[in-house]
Scaffold this motif. Structure first.
Motif, PDB file in Angstrom:
ATOM      1  N   LEU A 174       0.781  -1.338   0.070  1.00 34.81           N
ATOM      2  CA  LEU A 174      -0.068   0.089  -0.036  1.00 34.81           C
ATOM      3  C   LEU A 174       1.209   1.326  -0.059  1.00 34.81           C
ATOM      4  N   LEU A 175       2.072   1.211   0.375  1.00 33.74           N
ATOM      5  CA  LEU A 175       3.029   2.179   0.546  1.00 33.74           C
ATOM      6  C   LEU A 175       3.805   2.384  -1.008  1.00 33.74           C
ATOM      7  N   GLY A 176       3.689   1.408  -1.792  1.00 38.55           N
ATOM      8  CA  GLY A 176       4.288   1.547  -2.923  1.00 38.55           C
ATOM      9  C   GLY A 176       5.706   0.768  -3.100  1.00 38.55           C
ATOM     10  N   ARG A 177       5.887   0.256  -1.985  1.00 35.94           N
ATOM     11  CA  ARG A 177       7.301  -0.700  -1.809  1.00 35.94           C
ATOM     12  C   ARG A 177       7.153  -2.008  -2.256  1.00 35.94           C
ATOM     13  N   TYR A 178       6.944  -2.031  -3.368  1.00 34.46           N
ATOM     14  CA  TYR A 178       6.403  -3.571  -4.087  1.00 34.46           C
ATOM     15  C   TYR A 178       7.588  -4.593  -3.759  1.00 34.46           C
ATOM     16  N   PRO A 179       8.932  -4.323  -4.104  1.00 27.02           N
ATOM     17  CA  PRO A 179       9.866  -5.312  -4.117  1.00 27.02           C
ATOM     18  C   PRO A 179      10.099  -5.856  -2.411  1.00 27.02           C
ATOM     19  N   GLU A 180       9.811  -5.009  -1.574  1.00 28.25           N
ATOM     20  CA  GLU A 180       9.995  -5.342  -0.145  1.00 28.25           C
ATOM     21  C   GLU A 180       8.746  -6.073   0.085  1.00 28.25           C
ATOM     22  N   LEU A 206       1.491  -7.118  -7.779  1.00 29.41           N
ATOM     23  CA  LEU A 206       1.394  -7.354  -9.035  1.00 29.41           C
ATOM     24  C   LEU A 206       0.146  -6.412  -9.896  1.00 29.41           C
ATOM     25  N   TYR A 207      -1.069  -6.370  -9.085  1.00 28.45           N
ATOM     26  CA  TYR A 207      -1.975  -5.457  -9.301  1.00 28.45           C
ATOM     27  C   TYR A 207      -1.586  -3.916  -9.307  1.00 28.45           C
ATOM     28  N   TYR A 208      -0.989  -3.624  -8.084  1.00 29.50           N
ATOM     29  CA  TYR A 208      -0.459  -2.216  -8.188  1.00 29.50           C
ATOM     30  C   TYR A 208       0.619  -1.628  -9.173  1.00 29.50           C
ATOM     31  N   GLU A 209       1.285  -2.820  -9.623  1.00 32.84           N
ATOM     32  CA  GLU A 209       2.248  -2.473 -10.643  1.00 32.84           C
ATOM     33  C   GLU A 209       1.612  -2.703 -12.077  1.00 32.84           C
ATOM     34  N   ASP A 210       0.395  -2.659 -12.131  1.00 32.08           N
ATOM     35  CA  ASP A 210      -0.512  -2.869 -13.259  1.00 32.08           C
ATOM     36  C   ASP A 210      -0.254  -4.163 -14.044  1.00 32.08           C
ATOM     37  N   CYS A 211       0.153  -5.247 -13.521  1.00 30.21           N
ATOM     38  CA  CYS A 211       0.103  -6.638 -14.121  1.00 30.21           C
ATOM     39  C   CYS A 211      -1.171  -6.996 -13.730  1.00 30.21           C
ATOM     40  N   ILE A 212      -2.283  -6.823 -14.434  1.00 33.41           N
ATOM     41  CA  ILE A 212      -3.579  -7.377 -13.801  1.00 33.41           C
ATOM     42  C   ILE A 212      -3.826  -8.726 -13.899  1.00 33.41           C
ATOM     43  N   ASP A 213      -3.620  -9.133 -15.236  1.00 35.31           N
ATOM     44  CA  ASP A 213      -3.970 -10.522 -15.354  1.00 35.31           C
ATOM     45  C   ASP A 213      -3.269 -11.554 -14.292  1.00 35.31           C
ATOM     46  N   LYS A 214      -1.742 -11.464 -14.268  1.00 33.95           N
ATOM     47  CA  LYS A 214      -1.202 -12.169 -13.297  1.00 33.95           C
ATOM     48  C   LYS A 214      -1.739 -12.143 -12.013  1.00 33.95           C
ATOM     49  N   ALA A 215      -2.246 -10.761 -11.520  1.00 33.33           N
ATOM     50  CA  ALA A 215      -2.632 -10.509 -10.051  1.00 33.33           C
ATOM     51  C   ALA A 215      -3.941 -11.243  -9.935  1.00 33.33           C
ATOM     52  N   VAL A 216      -4.814 -11.156 -10.902  1.00 26.29           N
ATOM     53  CA  VAL A 216      -6.072 -11.947 -10.738  1.00 26.29           C
ATOM     54  C   VAL A 216      -5.695 -13.395 -10.551  1.00 26.29           C
ATOM     55  N   GLN A 217      -4.793 -14.039 -11.040  1.00 26.48           N
ATOM     56  CA  GLN A 217      -4.493 -15.332 -10.960  1.00 26.48           C
ATOM     57  C   GLN A 217      -4.147 -15.615  -9.307  1.00 26.48           C
ATOM     58  N   PHE A 218      -3.504 -14.688  -8.787  1.00 31.31           N
ATOM     59  CA  PHE A 218      -2.975 -14.704  -7.425  1.00 31.31           C
ATOM     60  C   PHE A 218      -4.203 -14.721  -6.381  1.00 31.31           C
ATOM     61  N   ASN A 274      -6.605   3.274  -4.822  1.00 31.02           N
ATOM     62  CA  ASN A 274      -4.909   2.820  -4.235  1.00 31.02           C
ATOM     63  C   ASN A 274      -4.283   2.553  -5.388  1.00 31.02           C
ATOM     64  N   ASN A 275      -4.711   2.213  -6.609  1.00 25.45           N
ATOM     65  CA  ASN A 275      -3.894   1.477  -7.625  1.00 25.45           C
ATOM     66  C   ASN A 275      -3.304   2.723  -8.293  1.00 25.45           C
ATOM     67  N   ILE A 276      -2.062   3.081  -8.025  1.00 28.07           N
ATOM     68  CA  ILE A 276      -1.670   4.595  -8.249  1.00 28.07           C
ATOM     69  C   ILE A 276      -0.797   4.435  -9.746  1.00 28.07           C
ATOM     70  N   LYS A 277      -0.393   3.308 -10.078  1.00 31.35           N
ATOM     71  CA  LYS A 277       0.074   2.974 -11.494  1.00 31.35           C
ATOM     72  C   LYS A 277      -0.757   3.078 -12.466  1.00 31.35           C
ATOM     73  N   THR A 278      -2.003   2.147 -12.404  1.00 31.49           N
ATOM     74  CA  THR A 278      -2.955   1.942 -13.185  1.00 31.49           C
ATOM     75  C   THR A 278      -3.723   3.493 -13.387  1.00 31.49           C
ATOM     76  N   LYS A 308       1.966  13.442 -10.837  1.00 27.90           N
ATOM     77  CA  LYS A 308       1.994  13.414  -9.036  1.00 27.90           C
ATOM     78  C   LYS A 308       1.847  12.021  -8.524  1.00 27.90           C
ATOM     79  N   LEU A 309       1.268  10.842  -9.458  1.00 30.43           N
ATOM     80  CA  LEU A 309       0.896   9.709  -8.814  1.00 30.43           C
ATOM     81  C   LEU A 309       2.553   8.788  -9.429  1.00 30.43           C
ATOM     82  N   ASP A 310       2.971   9.320 -10.347  1.00 28.03           N
ATOM     83  CA  ASP A 310       4.076   8.674 -10.758  1.00 28.03           C
ATOM     84  C   ASP A 310       5.204   9.632 -11.352  1.00 28.03           C
TER      85      ASP A 310
END
Length: 479
Positions: A174-180, A206-218, A274-278, A308-310
């Motif tokens: 939620l803080l955008g620190r995806y790798p961690e 994955l969802y927040y990084e705009d990889c929506i299809d992969k995210a849905v699988q998880f 919350n989905n900043i990238k998308t 401002k978002l990215d």
């Protein structure tokens, strides 16, 4: 008699295994120690201390759930087994069950009131409960940094608690620190591949990084493991809705239905704040549509929102710079192109920056088209007509009766009109002016003699003069 000896024989056999287990334990060979304690238990399954020893070994192997079962079995067999209660408490604590841990440590203190280890561990359990409470309040207030801080503190004592790790990972996402966040979730899944919460967090990243299809699988996998996982269900729904709406917008745009695309992108932007990238991409897409619809100020605003978002969103800077160029805000365009070129030093970006810098320079010199009141694409004929009209309007003879101030102003305008006409009526000079090459020339700043230009223009058949017919009235007299 014989049963006694056989019993003592069995006990001796078990003790033998236990001694070997102890030897391996001391050598830190915990796998072998585990094997021998297991043999002792198989021979003599009602001995509390064997379970106690095997629990200690399992703890050294970080197998805390199994260690917990062994400790519980040990105190079931012997309720006064103090080390058993201590180990059970320690396992509960490591697994993040602070309430259960507290009960175990209190039991130890009933057996031995001044046991300093139990006193210390009881304090640890209480502080974990406090961090859990603070984290809950932090999450409700969307203070995700606070939650990460609390979970890090709690994990110092509860290092094997998946629940704390998952909450931390979710807040990192939620803080955008995806790798961690990803690495925390992956650690959990390595030990517990069916952990619905960890699968949800992987999906969330994955969802927040705009990889929506992969995210849905998880999310679907998470729901398979934990069918009542509300967050996964909501995220899955949002992800699908966002993807569908964005694709509808893209389709409308490709088909040239810009009004419709604008509406669809606007609707998509309301789905998940919350989905900043998308959302950054959606703002940029809407800006592209906006510029097609000639809503340039609105498009600039949308690009600004995307940036401002990215902050690193090159496409949004490029789109905004183009809108600035189209609205002749060259300073701003140059600033955006500079940022882009600093980030990605490509030939194309350099060219865009150079063009903007040139337009900015050009905008600071006299605009001959404006002086003549014609469009930049005016024909030769339109330029002549415009000069005729303006030259006559500002000719000094026409204003000879006016105040000195007006005369001066009109003379200046007359000169400018002559200058503009000289440049724009000469194809070579005009093309140098249009391309901005004149800025590099010295001869373009030559003195123009407006009167000579005027005479040359009007020296067609018959000539031309101003005649006064009474004060303030002029008529043109062609010979």
């Amino acid at each position: 008699e014989s049963t006694d000896t056989s019993l003592s024989g069995i006990f001796q056999e078990a003790e033998g295994y236990k001694e070997q287990g102890n030897a391996f334990y001391i050598k830190k060979d915990y796998s072998e120690a585990f094997n021998y304690y297991t043999k002792a238990i198989d021979v003599c399954p009602k001995n509390a201390s064997y379970y106690g020893n095997r629990a200690a070994t399992l703890m050294m192997l970080s197998r805390y759930r199994e260690a917990l079962e062994d400790s519980q079995q040990a105190v079931r067999l012997d309720d006064t087994f103090m080390k058993g209660h201590l180990r059970e408490g320690k396992c509960h604590l490591l697994l993040g069950n602070a309430m259960a841990a507290s009960r175990c440590f209190q039991k130890v203190l009933e057996l031995e009131p001044d046991n300093s280890q139990a006193q210390q561990e009881l304090k640890n359990a209480e502080s974990i409960l406090e961090y859990e409470r603070m984290a809950e309040i932090g999450f409700e207030k969307r203070d995700f940094r606070m939650v990460v801080f609390c979970m890090d503190r709690a994990l110092e004592s509860a290092s094997a608690c998946h629940r704390f790790k998952v909450l931390k990972a979710e807040c990192l996402a939620l803080l955008g620190r995806y790798p961690e966040a990803q690495s925390v979730a992956s650690d959990i899944l390595r030990m517990d591949s069916t952990n619905g919460d960890a699968l949800y967090v992987r999906g969330l990243c994955l969802y927040y990084e705009d990889c929506i299809d992969k995210a849905v699988q998880f999310f679907i996998q998470a729901l398979r493991m934990a069918p009542d996982h509300e967050k996964a269900r909501l995220a899955c729904r949002n992800a699908k809705a966002l993807k569908a709406k964005k694709e509808e917008g893209n389709k409308a745009f490709k088909e040239g239905n810009f009004e419709e695309a604008y509406e669809l992108y606007s609707e998509a932007l309301t789905i998940d704040p919350n989905n900043i990238k998308t959302n950054a991409k959606l703002y940029c897409n809407r800006a592209t549509v906006g510029s097609k619809l000639k809503k340039l100020e609105q498009a600039i605003e949308d690009c600004t929102k995307a940036i401002k978002l990215d902050e690193s969103y090159i496409k949004a800077y490029l789109r905004r710079a183009q809108c600035y160029m189209d609205t002749e805000q060259y300073e701003e365009a140059v600033r955006d192109y500079e940022k882009v070129y600093q980030t990605e030093k490509t030939k194309e970006h350099k060219h865009l920056l150079k063009t903007a810098q040139l337009e900015l320079k050009k905008s600071k010199r006299k605009d001959y088209y404006k002086v003549l009141g014609v469009d930049k694409n005016a024909t030769e004929d339109e330029i002549k007509k415009a000069y005729r009209k303006r030259a006559l309007m500002h000719h000094p003879d026409r204003h000879s009766g006016a105040s000195a101030e007006v005369q001066k102003e009109e003379e200046k305008k007359f000169k400018e009109v002559g200058e503009a006409f000289t440049v724009l009526s000469d194809p070579k000079k005009k093309s140098r002016y249009d391309s901005g090459h004149d800025l590099e020339d010295d001869d373009m700043n030559m003195d123009f003699d407006a009167n000579n230009i005027f005479k040359a223009f009007f020296s067609g058949p018959g000539g031309f003069s101003f005649e006064a017919s009474g004060p303030g009235n002029f008529f043109f007299q062609f010979g």
